[in-house]
Design an enzyme around this catalytic site. Structure first.
Site, short mmCIF file in Angstrom:
data_model
loop_
_atom_site.label_atom_id
_atom_site.label_comp_id
_atom_site.label_asym_id
_atom_site.label_seq_id
_atom_site.Cartn_x
_atom_site.Cartn_y
_atom_site.Cartn_z
NE ARG A 275 -0.82 32.49 39.57
CZ ARG A 275 -0.68 32.67 38.94
NH1 ARG A 275 0.59 31.54 38.81
NH2 ARG A 275 -0.65 32.85 37.41
CB THR B 195 6.39 26.03 35.11
OG1 THR B 195 5.99 27.88 34.97
CG2 THR B 195 5.03 25.80 36.32
CG ASP C 127 1.31 33.58 33.89
OD1 ASP C 127 1.36 33.91 33.02
OD2 ASP C 127 1.22 32.77 34.97
CB SER D 91 -2.53 30.09 37.28
OG SER D 91 -1.70 29.08 36.67
CB SER D 92 -3.11 27.50 32.50
OG SER D 92 -3.19 28.93 31.95
N GLY E 221 2.99 26.87 30.54
CA GLY E 221 2.38 27.67 30.32
C GLY E 221 0.62 27.08 29.68
O1 DON Z 1 1.19 30.34 35.70
C1 DON Z 1 1.15 30.19 34.26
O2 DON Z 1 -0.13 29.55 33.82
C2 DON Z 1 2.37 30.29 33.86
N1 DON Z 1 2.58 31.12 35.33
C3 DON Z 1 3.05 28.91 34.11
C4 DON Z 1 4.23 28.81 33.26
C5 DON Z 1 4.69 27.98 33.23
O3 DON Z 1 4.87 27.25 32.39
C6 DON Z 1 6.21 28.05 32.21
N2 DON Z 1 6.52 26.77 31.62
N3 DON Z 1 5.82 26.64 29.91
#
Ligand code: DON
Length: 552
Positions: A90, A353, A395, A424-425, A445
């Site tokens: 990360r 992502t 985030d 993060s998710s 996300g």
């Molecule tokens: O780490 C996270 O939770 C986000 N940065 C993930 C972003 C993501 O999945 C974008 N997709 N829509």
């Protein structure tokens, strides 16, 4: 003597109980990335080499979602050690971001100041040197070739470029990702010569080049020139961390999921922990959906309030059994419990992502979710390295109480601090049943966790139709905003009405997520996999005898 006997017995027992996968399998979001991983298998690489090559390649060929300017989590099963581990690659906050004051006036989404210290290269190098069979040069070759010679623009690329075109405005970003400042035509080539040079340096000198060598020097010079916050000290300090995954039992299955700074494992464990004694399969669709929504709501509430980088903040024991029972008692079967206030809608359709799943014939497994956050990340390319930088600073709870790009309203635990990792998710996950193992994950996300939850429940239900599970219409609740977001077709008219009668506010949204999953049947050794129809990904297998064959 007795000990020896026991060892043999255990060995024989394991050999009978588990049939190794008959094939190597790869499921990813981009055909070139799946191909790169399959080619690595052909050269004698294992799942970890394939994951490294895939991560590097997809970062080049799907710049909308991930890349070496970002980070992510690799969940690994190392078969010969019978060990599960999570590589935490990360991003972390640069020192100059201090406590996030800069984001009161400047964007945490667009531009160089939204970029955090990338972690992906540290993760990939670690994967290759500690767990791979091949060397860095071979694992990097495909990515270098695609960066040099280009990849073809797809519909997905066009969609994201259309969305982010106005912020792709520095010369380097524009010249690479747009053609004459316009969204490129389908089939036209995107070449990234400077990135190819950076990848060549990585192939030769490893992560050292990125964090301490020529690439570090160039990146910091660009950051200083263009208003970014990353400095030499930040890069030198960055560390890949091996973490124990979150493991929990749920109704006869073991879930092995991402640890903090991913909120995935804890939020999954809490949602399912609240529902531990409910026989979801025996309930009507309305009751089951209602319970899942209410449990998600409670778990996301805790996620948003209490979770953050555990190396910086103390995390309360959210999974305490008594507490979970109490939370279950708070759920009424008749009506929904409203969240206390309402905030702005989350945006983005959840295909940025990237996630991939891999298994090899030794039984090694990888579930990896990698990100530069938003579509094309910060939209800032460091000109002298060709690296498209992430906008992962968003985030963090850059301002307490202010929703981030995914509508998440988060607390102090996830406030910005120098060298802290943002919550993060991303939730790469393995689910182990008696006879079958599931490898799963997705972008999307804040909705990632609920997507993995729903797909995991489908897997537990039985059958082998991986494609049907991951393509089923989805629903999601994240506490705030207090609405059930759902894809078209998630609920029949009758179920919608019954949920509304319980007080749920239903909000149809565009399709989201891009899941890639694999099932290993440990009785027969068969592997089944699928790539989400919402995306452009490909699942493929390779065995030495049969050569590769796409199974999408
Ligand atoms: O780490 C996270 O939770 C986000 N940065 C993930 C972003 C993501 O999945 C974008 N997709 N829509």
């Amino acid at each position: 003597m007795i000990r020896l006997f026991l060892c043999c017995f255990l060995f024989i027992h394991t050999a009978f109980a588990e049939t190794l996968p008959q094939q190597n399998m790869v499921a990813s979001a981009h055909p070139l990335a799946t191909k790169a991983a399959i080619d690595i298998f052909k050269q004698g690489g294992n799942a970890f080499d394939a994951a490294a090559a895939l991560a590097l390649t997809i970062g080049v060929a799907e710049p909308t979602g991930s890349g070496i300017g970002g980070g992510g989590f690799f969940l690994l099963y190392i078969a010969k050690e019978n060990k599960y581990i999570m590589l935490d690659a990360r991003e972390m906050s640069p020192t100059l971001a201090r406590h996030g004051e800069i984001y009161q006036t400047k964007s945490s989404i667009d531009g160089p100041q939204s970029a955090a210290v990338p972690g992906l290269i540290a993760g990939i190098d670690h994967l290759i040197t500690k767990y791979g069979n091949l060397d860095r040069k071979r694992d990097t070759e495909a990515a270098i070739n695609i960066a040099k010679h280009g990849f073809k623009v797809s519909q997905h690329y066009q969609r994201v470029a259309q969305w982010r075109k106005d912020v792709l405005k520095t010369n380097a970003s524009k010249n690479i990702f747009l053609h004459q400042s316009k969204v490129p035509d389908i089939g036209s080539l995107i070449q990234q010569p400077e990135l190819a040079n950076t990848l060549e340096r990585f192939a030769k000198f490893g992560a050292d080049d990125f964090y301490r060598g020529e690439t570090a020097k160039r990146l910091v010079a660009d950051m200083k020139k263009d208003g970014g916050l990353i400095r030499a000290d930040d890069l030198e300090t960055y560390q890949l961390i091996e973490r124990e995954p979150v493991r929990f039992q749920y109704q006869g299955f073991e879930w092995i999921a991402a640890a903090l700074p991913s909120s995935g494992g804890i939020t999954l464990a809490e949602t399912l922990g609240i529902l531990k004694d409910d026989k979801l399969g025996k309930l009507s669709e309305v009751e089951r959906t209602h319970l899942l929504i209410e449990a998600m709501k409670l778990a996301y509430k805790d996620r948003n309030q209490h979770l953050g980088d555990s190396d910086f903040v103390t995390i309360p024991d959210l999974l305490n059994e008594k507490r979970l029972k109490k939370l279950r008692h708070q759920i009424s079967m008749n009506k929904t419990t409203p969240s206390s206030s309402f905030v702005a809608d989350p945006s983005g359709n959840g295909v940025d992502t990237t996630h991939f799943s891999i298994i090899d014939k030794e039984g090694n497994m990888v579930a990896a979710t990698l990100s530069i956050n938003y579509g094309f990340g910060s939209a800032y390319v460091s000109p002298s390295t060709g690296i498209l930088m992430n906008d992962e600073m968003d985030d963090f709870a850059t301002q307490i109480g202010k929703p981030n790009a995914y509508g998440l309203v988060q607390g102090k635990a996830n406030a910005v601090a120098p060298h802290k990792r943002m919550l993060s998710s991303m939730s790469p996950t393995f689910i182990l049943g008696k006879n079958r193992t599931f490898i799963v994950g997705t972008p999307g996300g804040s909705r990632i966790i609920s997507m993995v939850l729903l797909a995991g429940l489908e897997f537990m239900h039985g059958g082998n139709d991986v494609s049907a599970w991951i393509n089923k219409p989805r629903f999601h609740h994240q506490y705030l905003p207090d609405v059930v977001q759902h894809e078209q077709g998630a609920f029949s008219l009758q179920v919608s009405k019954q949920l509304q009668a319980k007080g749920h506010q239903l909000k149809p949204i565009r399709n989201y997520g891009n899941m890639h999953a694999i099932v290993w049947d440990k009785k027969t050794g068969q592997v089944f996999g699928a790539s989400d129809k919402r995306g452009e990904g490909v699942t493929a297998t390779f065995t030495v005898k049969t050569q590769s064959s796409p199974v999408k």
